[in-house]
Design an enzyme around this catalytic site. Structure first.
Site, PDB file in Angstrom:
ATOM      1  CG  ASP A 146     -31.541  73.955  13.400  1.00  0.00           C
ATOM      2  OD1 ASP A 146     -31.348  72.854  12.833  1.00  0.00           O
ATOM      3  OD2 ASP A 146     -31.459  75.050  12.816  1.00  0.00           O
ATOM      4  CD  GLU A 147     -34.758  76.500  19.246  1.00  0.00           C
ATOM      5  OE1 GLU A 147     -35.849  76.333  19.814  1.00  0.00           O
ATOM      6  OE2 GLU A 147     -34.343  77.602  18.858  1.00  0.00           O
TER       7      GLU A 147
END
Length: 154
Positions: free
Chosen positions: A91-92
């Site tokens: 997600d990052e």
């Protein structure tokens, strides 16, 4: 090329001597040969596994060698926990953790870990724009295609 792949460029195989002291993932099999790296931009692209390589190796070997189904299921919590960590890293845009742990799972060459290896490593390849590797991985993880005898790399 996907947007993600254009941000991170191509995945490269590099020799440890070219790392200039910068350690980018330790292979679970302990080889001093080529290592996988994920090109980083602004400290984004790789985050290390939360456990030491010996602990990861010990856990994966315990899963691979456990005969009792209930105990094996209990030991799989380790892999599920890493799945959550990898999801957060993805997600990052830190796809290296999935790449490293997925390779560890695949190299363990245990039938119980094939699905997790296929999902985690396949997603990392897709996110890095390496769809050819993801296709090869899917074919390789089919039961009739995996060669099991004396091939565990850990």
């Amino acid at each position: 090329m996907t947007k993600v792949a254009s941000v991170f460029g191509e995945m490269n195989l590099i020799r440890p001597s070219r790392l200039e002291g910068r350690k980018i993932g330790s292979p679970i099999h302990g080889s001093d040969g080529p290592r996988l790296s994920v090109p980083m931009r602004d400290n984004v692209g790789y985050r290390p596994l939360t456990d030491s390589i010996p602990k990861v190796k010990k856990q994966l070997l315990a899963i691979a060698n456990e005969k009792d189904e209930d105990d094996q299921e209990r030991l799989m919590d380790f892999v599920r926990q890493y799945g959550a960590y990898i999801q957060m890293a993805d997600d990052e845009m830190d796809f290296g953790m999935g790449l490293e742990f997925g390779h560890d799972l695949f190299l363990c060459n245990a039938p119980r870990l094939d699905k997790a290896a296929s999902v985690i490593l396949g997603k990392a390849y897709e996110m890095l724009g390496r769809t050819e590797f993801a296709s090869i991985l899917r074919v390789q993880c089919e039961e009739q295609n995996r060669r099991r005898k004396k091939l565990s790399m850990i």
